[in-house]
Motif scaffolding. Sequence first.
Motif, PDB file in Angstrom:
ATOM      1  N   PRO A 165       0.816  -1.216   0.000  1.00  0.00           N
ATOM      2  CA  PRO A 165       0.000   0.000   0.000  1.00  0.00           C
ATOM      3  C   PRO A 165       0.849   1.265   0.000  1.00  0.00           C
ATOM      4  N   ILE A 166       0.321   2.287  -0.639  1.00  0.00           N
ATOM      5  CA  ILE A 166       0.928   3.616  -0.634  1.00  0.00           C
ATOM      6  C   ILE A 166      -0.017   4.527   0.135  1.00  0.00           C
ATOM      7  N   GLN A 167       0.497   5.203   1.153  1.00  0.00           N
ATOM      8  CA  GLN A 167      -0.349   6.089   1.941  1.00  0.00           C
ATOM      9  C   GLN A 167      -0.040   7.542   1.623  1.00  0.00           C
ATOM     10  N   TRP A 168      -1.082   8.261   1.193  1.00  0.00           N
ATOM     11  CA  TRP A 168      -1.003   9.704   0.973  1.00  0.00           C
ATOM     12  C   TRP A 168      -1.829  10.406   2.039  1.00  0.00           C
ATOM     13  N   ARG A 169      -1.602  11.694   2.172  1.00  0.00           N
ATOM     14  CA  ARG A 169      -2.504  12.494   3.000  1.00  0.00           C
ATOM     15  C   ARG A 169      -3.854  12.602   2.267  1.00  0.00           C
ATOM     16  N   PHE A 170      -4.928  12.688   3.025  1.00  0.00           N
ATOM     17  CA  PHE A 170      -6.263  12.755   2.425  1.00  0.00           C
ATOM     18  C   PHE A 170      -6.359  13.914   1.434  1.00  0.00           C
ATOM     19  N   ALA A 171      -5.761  15.051   1.779  1.00  0.00           N
ATOM     20  CA  ALA A 171      -5.857  16.237   0.932  1.00  0.00           C
ATOM     21  C   ALA A 171      -5.089  16.097  -0.374  1.00  0.00           C
ATOM     22  N   ASP A 172      -4.191  15.090  -0.475  1.00  0.00           N
ATOM     23  CA  ASP A 172      -3.360  14.947  -1.671  1.00  0.00           C
ATOM     24  C   ASP A 172      -4.039  14.167  -2.790  1.00  0.00           C
ATOM     25  N   PHE A 173      -5.200  13.575  -2.522  1.00  0.00           N
ATOM     26  CA  PHE A 173      -5.894  12.832  -3.577  1.00  0.00           C
ATOM     27  C   PHE A 173      -6.498  13.812  -4.578  1.00  0.00           C
ATOM     28  N   PRO A 174      -6.165  13.664  -5.861  1.00  0.00           N
ATOM     29  CA  PRO A 174      -6.769  14.552  -6.857  1.00  0.00           C
ATOM     30  C   PRO A 174      -8.263  14.275  -6.990  1.00  0.00           C
ATOM     31  N   ARG A 175      -9.059  15.338  -6.972  1.00  0.00           N
ATOM     32  CA  ARG A 175     -10.508  15.196  -6.974  1.00  0.00           C
ATOM     33  C   ARG A 175     -11.160  16.137  -7.976  1.00  0.00           C
ATOM     34  N   THR A 224       6.338   9.027 -10.304  1.00  0.00           N
ATOM     35  CA  THR A 224       6.874  10.243 -10.917  1.00  0.00           C
ATOM     36  C   THR A 224       7.324  11.210  -9.828  1.00  0.00           C
ATOM     37  N   GLU A 225       8.021  12.246 -10.236  1.00  0.00           N
ATOM     38  CA  GLU A 225       8.494  13.238  -9.269  1.00  0.00           C
ATOM     39  C   GLU A 225       7.340  14.076  -8.724  1.00  0.00           C
ATOM     40  N   ASP A 226       6.164  14.030  -9.397  1.00  0.00           N
ATOM     41  CA  ASP A 226       5.006  14.787  -8.931  1.00  0.00           C
ATOM     42  C   ASP A 226       4.153  14.003  -7.947  1.00  0.00           C
ATOM     43  N   GLU A 227       4.496  12.748  -7.707  1.00  0.00           N
ATOM     44  CA  GLU A 227       3.707  11.950  -6.773  1.00  0.00           C
ATOM     45  C   GLU A 227       3.781  12.568  -5.378  1.00  0.00           C
ATOM     46  N   PRO A 228       2.633  12.681  -4.683  1.00  0.00           N
ATOM     47  CA  PRO A 228       2.660  13.243  -3.325  1.00  0.00           C
ATOM     48  C   PRO A 228       3.576  12.455  -2.403  1.00  0.00           C
ATOM     49  N   ALA A 229       4.158  13.142  -1.453  1.00  0.00           N
ATOM     50  CA  ALA A 229       5.034  12.478  -0.484  1.00  0.00           C
ATOM     51  C   ALA A 229       4.212  11.512   0.360  1.00  0.00           C
ATOM     52  N   PRO A 230       4.669  10.268   0.497  1.00  0.00           N
ATOM     53  CA  PRO A 230       3.900   9.302   1.289  1.00  0.00           C
ATOM     54  C   PRO A 230       3.960   9.614   2.782  1.00  0.00           C
ATOM     55  N   VAL A 231       2.907   9.221   3.489  1.00  0.00           N
ATOM     56  CA  VAL A 231       2.921   9.311   4.947  1.00  0.00           C
ATOM     57  C   VAL A 231       3.838   8.206   5.455  1.00  0.00           C
TER      58      VAL A 231
END
Length: 549
Positions: A498-508, A525-532
């Motif tokens: 699993p990859i964990q992102w912050r809730f706010a980082d999900f594109p909507r 990619t380099e644009d992927e949000p930083a994982p928790v």
Amino acid sequence: MMGALAPIMRTALRRAFRIGRMFEEAARRNPAATVTLDRPLTVPDSGRITYRYDELADVVDDLAARLRQAGVGRGEYVAVHKDAGFDLPLLACAVARAGAVPVMLSPAMDPSVVVVLLARLPSPWVVTDAARLARLAGEDAFRSTRVVLADGPAPPGADVTELAALAGAPRRPPVDLPPDHAALITHSSGTTGVPKLMVHTTRTLSHRLLPQQLLAWPVRRRARVLLAMSFVHSRFFNSLGVFLAYGNPLAVIGGTDLGTVRRMLETTRPLLVETHPNNFVLWEDFADEPGGPLAGVRYYSSTFDAIHPGTVKKLLSASRHRRPALLQLFGQSETGPLTGWLNTPRNVERMDGRCIGYPLPGFVRLRVVDAAGRPVPRGVIGRLEVRTRGRVRTYLGEDERYRSQLTDGWWYVGDMGWRDRAGRVHLADREVDKIDEIASNLGLEDVLMERLPEISELVIVPDRDGRPRPVLAVRHDRPLDRGRWAAAVAGLPGLGSPIQWRFADFPRTSTWKIRRLEIRELLGTEDEPAPVPADTSEEVGALNVDKSL
């Protein structure tokens, strides 16, 4: 029951749903009914948050007069692209009242996408605010448009018309367009790329309105209704049309901030609330508070997408009413509501998250077919196709793309699913999101969220190697307990780590749908949000209330 509804049905079928007249007609029936906003209007700037129906009708008439004075003419396209205040839908109603066609563009839309959509409009006007005018200036978006500035002073040298300077413009009667002429243009969610511009007519909007009027009959007039929805979605205008016509006192929220939601729920105490399914996920925090903000809510209305069973259970348990209920409507922007299901405390324990209910009787016909268009047996997954008079007329500037989804009058909704023996419809996946190794992405996501209630968002997408990869968020962005995750996925189809992102980082999207294709493109990619950061300590596990699977 049907005898009592017959006059309403006849009236609704006879009267066209014209958004330019919506507030005027509501004010004629119930002038003193009120609308409470989450923040004051900026157009006009009054500093108030509560208005009577007749006062809002006057605001719409005034704005229509100003737009005509600016030069907006009959049948012209007017893009409305400003911040998410309630003046946004009021401006749309004013554009329609002036005889033009409002084109609703989400305030969150990327400027480059706004430019693409504006290019599909012949000689458009744009009503915008100072902030978006500045953002779009660098995109050269207004080369062939006429701009009306809704609020804020015009930048030096800008060729724009200030709405404030047109105060006192002469009032005129509303201008009605033919029933099959474009009356409102909204855009699709854009989950699969650049949004489509959907052409609604007075006739198609009226056909969508009728079933929603019938469903809302039990709460007419007496119930305060809170709407927390995207102001640029056609669903909002239909919901507004239903409850204005019935004279319900309304409360309206334009954002997702939980502090604002709490304040509005506590101060207005609505009996019925309607919002997007993903917003209800956030509202689960309120459900844990005895006598909290949701205690006075008896009816929930969830539209657009399927809703997770755990969320429904929490919402119903939060109500102090003896018989609370959640009405789940499923549909798409192109068609309006297609299926419905009523969840209650009596049936919620047996709730299947993939079940979206029955096609709306008398309004929708639905079939399940294979790739060749042949009907498949009950229980077999296929393409979902529908017939409904509420379907949009076309995609503006993309007629061929629109026609490609039609087969002898049947509209392909883009979803895969099946019907059970009782005729209920079940969703499997969007066809573009299908992963060969998994029977249903959505079904597997439901299982995992049921086993791990601390997860607030979860999508399974193929990674760069084509392997199913869970991307998730944990409530309040706490680190995922990897031990609980390992126990939850035991015995399930092979998934990547699993990859964990912050809730706010999900594109909507503007209606908070997850952009799955964008997530796929971000992975690796380099644009992927930083994982928790992962944490498997006992302290993290102790933060999770439910330790059982």
